[in-house]
Each structure stands twice: as C-alpha cells, then as structure tokens.
Design a protein around this motif. Structure first.
Motif, PDB file in Angstrom:
ATOM      1  N   PHE A   1      -6.937  -3.140   8.377  1.00  0.00           N
ATOM      2  CA  PHE A   1      -7.990  -2.257   8.160  1.00  0.00           C
ATOM      3  C   PHE A   1      -9.103  -2.733   7.246  1.00  0.00           C
ATOM      4  O   PHE A   1      -8.563  -3.601   6.552  1.00  0.00           O
ATOM      5  N   LEU A   2     -10.558  -2.320   7.201  1.00  0.00           N
ATOM      6  CA  LEU A   2     -11.280  -2.608   6.115  1.00  0.00           C
ATOM      7  C   LEU A   2     -11.441  -1.619   5.021  1.00  0.00           C
ATOM      8  O   LEU A   2     -11.487  -0.387   5.511  1.00  0.00           O
TER       9      LEU A   2
ATOM     10  N   PRO B   1      -6.529   4.319   5.453  1.00  0.00           N
ATOM     11  CA  PRO B   1      -7.207   5.126   6.443  1.00  0.00           C
ATOM     12  C   PRO B   1      -6.285   6.108   7.027  1.00  0.00           C
ATOM     13  O   PRO B   1      -5.036   5.830   7.132  1.00  0.00           O
ATOM     14  N   ASP B   2      -6.403   7.385   7.315  1.00  0.00           N
ATOM     15  CA  ASP B   2      -5.687   8.305   8.056  1.00  0.00           C
ATOM     16  C   ASP B   2      -4.918   7.835   9.100  1.00  0.00           C
ATOM     17  O   ASP B   2      -3.758   8.181   9.196  1.00  0.00           O
TER      18      ASP B   2
ATOM     19  N   GLN C   1       0.702   7.071   9.158  1.00  0.00           N
ATOM     20  CA  GLN C   1       2.118   7.462   9.920  1.00  0.00           C
ATOM     21  C   GLN C   1       2.670   6.048  10.147  1.00  0.00           C
ATOM     22  O   GLN C   1       3.856   5.925  10.231  1.00  0.00           O
ATOM     23  N   GLN C   2       1.918   4.792  10.617  1.00  0.00           N
ATOM     24  CA  GLN C   2       2.397   3.600  10.968  1.00  0.00           C
ATOM     25  C   GLN C   2       3.262   2.997   9.790  1.00  0.00           C
ATOM     26  O   GLN C   2       4.041   2.153   9.900  1.00  0.00           O
ATOM     27  N   LEU C   3       2.838   3.425   8.575  1.00  0.00           N
ATOM     28  CA  LEU C   3       3.367   2.845   7.446  1.00  0.00           C
ATOM     29  C   LEU C   3       4.682   3.781   6.933  1.00  0.00           C
ATOM     30  O   LEU C   3       5.265   3.627   5.914  1.00  0.00           O
ATOM     31  N   GLY C   4       4.727   4.732   7.555  1.00  0.00           N
ATOM     32  CA  GLY C   4       6.120   5.582   7.404  1.00  0.00           C
ATOM     33  C   GLY C   4       5.515   6.962   6.619  1.00  0.00           C
ATOM     34  O   GLY C   4       6.613   7.735   6.133  1.00  0.00           O
ATOM     35  N   GLY C   5       4.520   7.240   6.819  1.00  0.00           N
ATOM     36  CA  GLY C   5       3.982   8.913   6.332  1.00  0.00           C
ATOM     37  C   GLY C   5       3.514   8.671   4.877  1.00  0.00           C
ATOM     38  O   GLY C   5       3.589   7.499   4.296  1.00  0.00           O
TER      39      GLY C   5
END
Length: 93
Positions: A7-8, A28-29, A33-37
C-alpha cells in the motif's frame, strides 16, 4: 499463512503534537486482516524498496499502524510527511 500486503501511506509522527519522536505509517483497513488482525506483531518488508522490520500497533480511535525507524526512513530516502510504498509480511513465530 504468510500474507503480504502492499500500500501507499504517509509517514507521520506517532504523536503529531510533539513534532518529533516515533515515525509510523498507517495501515489501510483493508490490509489489517491479511496481517493477522489488530494485534501488535513483528512485520518485515520494504519501504520504498528498502528492507526494514518493524512492529504493528493499535492507534486510538480504531486505527492501525507500523512503526518505522529513523534508519529505515534514511535507507528508503524518506522523511516524515512523505508518501511511501510499503510492502509488509507478518513474521511467523
């Protein structure tokens, strides 16, 4: 699962009122989740193409960010106030 997000984001001070101290980039929101919450954890990746490691952290009011060291900013040719390209992967225990 080892998810990677890209992301930027803008580099800012953790406490903007101080005008100094810890630098962070808001995650970013849609990447949280992809990072584990929304949990504090070690991450690694790149900042403007330069390798770095950091920790994610909660922001008051529901935000989420990653801390960026002065050394990482220097390696990335970036400073507080700059827009940077961030690639993050959650480090596995």
């Amino acid at each position: 699962m080892n998810a990677t997000v890209e992301f930027l984001g803008n580099v800012r001070f953790w406490d903007p009122g101080k005008g100094a101290g810890l630098a962070v980039v808001d995650v970013p929101d849609d990447c949280v989740q992809q990072l584990g919450g929304r949990k504090q954890r070690r991450v690694s990746g790149t900042l403007n193409g330069a390798d770095f490691t950091g920790s994610t952290m909660l922001v008051a009011g529901g935000g989420f960010c990653v801390g960026v060291s002065k050394a990482a900013l220097k390696a990335a040719g970036a400073a507080v106030g700059d827009e940077v390209r961030v690639v993050l992967s959650r480090e596995q225990p």
